[in-house]
Design a protein around this motif. Structure first.
Motif: not given
Length: 324
Positions: A86-100
């Motif tokens: 959510y936060a990265a989208r507001t700053f125009g960043m690409e995001t990868t979230v690693c989850m188990s």
């Protein structure tokens, strides 16, 4: 010398202002009657991503944006990943979230709905973190840790400041305890403002890494287990830099709860408080219902329970309520 100052916390609050909610602090008549002292609920459930994690994530991402960062990666049991996305989208960043594989499907889908890549790897939070660190090292992402980072801790600490501003005479703050980012931040800020306030950490019996580490006197690895308080799962990192020491130095009591107690907390939140909360968020309520907070502690004055998040799988919530 502390790695964090109260001035750092106030700077963090200014940085996240307008991006994170100042959340309600509401009295619970039912819990106040049970405890025979005023009991208040700090409702982080109303944050745009449904949990307190937005505070630390927004502060850390904002700091990276100031440095010109364009791609971030994190490891998460769900709520932190959603907050970073959510936060990265507001700053125009690409995001990868690693989850188990232990992360509930609803939390995985919530990350994807925010435009982030959900990368499922391994069977524990530690596995997910190792992959996030690999992506940082090999592919040039900037890593946003879920808890053991000073910018994340400062962001979570803004919650402690809010509590003391709204309720200056608070005597007890009960904080769900996992990796320690929330606990360290809230405890630091609260004790800086009001040194006599008592900080209690509450966690689940199944795979409580911070509890095991505090007992051992150093960070240790534990086996992650399925639990209703899934947001509290995962290790604290064997190379933990901040949250272990801060939690060790600031905690006044630590309570462990079994799965039946956590379920009772979820049910009480729904039936008495009209709140749909995840297991980790119900754990403070559960501790009061179990009368796990000492009577002497309750006699000191008002209690605040931090209700950390609302992101429970709705089918799981229904099963817990129906079984009660």
């Amino acid at each position: 010398m502390s790695v964090l100052t109260l001035a750092d916390v106030y700077r963090a609050r200014r940085r996240i202002e307008g991006r994170v909610c100042r959340t309600p602090l509401v009295e619970s008549p039912s819990l106040s009657a049970l405890a025979r002292t005023p009991v208040y609920l700090k409702l982080e459930t109303v944050q745009p991503t449904g949990s307190f994690k937005l505070r630390g994530a927004t502060h850390a991402v904002a700091r990276l944006a100031d440095q010109g960062c364009k791609r971030v990666v994190t490891a998460s049991t769900g709520n932190h990943g959603r907050a970073v996305a959510y936060a990265a989208r507001t700053f125009g960043m690409e995001t990868t979230v690693c989850m188990s594989s232990l992360v509930p499907d609803n939390k995985v889908e919530a990350v994807r709905a925010l435009g982030a890549r959900a990368h499922i790897v391994g069977n524990s939070q530690d596995d997910a973190e190792h992959e996030a660190l690999r992506l940082t090292r090999d592919e040039g992402y900037a890593y946003v840790p879920p808890f053991d980072h000073i910018d994340v801790i400062a962001g979570q600490a803004t919650l402690g400041v809010e509590i003391l501003e709204a309720l200056p005479d608070v005597a007890n703050i009960v904080v769900p305890l996992s990796g320690g980012g929330l606990f360290a931040g809230v405890a630091f800020a609260a004790k800086q403002v009001s040194p006599k306030v008592r900080l209690t950490g509450v966690t689940m019996e199944r795979g409580a890494a911070m509890h095991a580490s505090l007992d051992a006197g150093r960070p240790v690895q534990v086996d992650e287990q399925a639990t209703l308080a899934d947001s509290l799962g995962g290790g604290i990192g064997l190379e933990n830099r901040y949250t272990f020491a801060m939690t060790r130095d600031l905690i006044d009591a630590l309570i462990l709860l079994d799965e039946a107690s956590i379920a009772r907390g979820i049910v009480h939140a729904y039936r008495q408080e009209r709140l749909v909360v995840e297991g980790a968020a119900a754990i403070g309520i559960a501790a009061l219902l179990d009368r796990a907070l000492p009577e002497q502690s309750l006699q000191r004055g008002p209690v605040v329970l931090i209700v950390t998040g609302a992101n429970i799988d709705i089918d799981q919530h229904r099963r817990v309520i129906d079984a009660a």
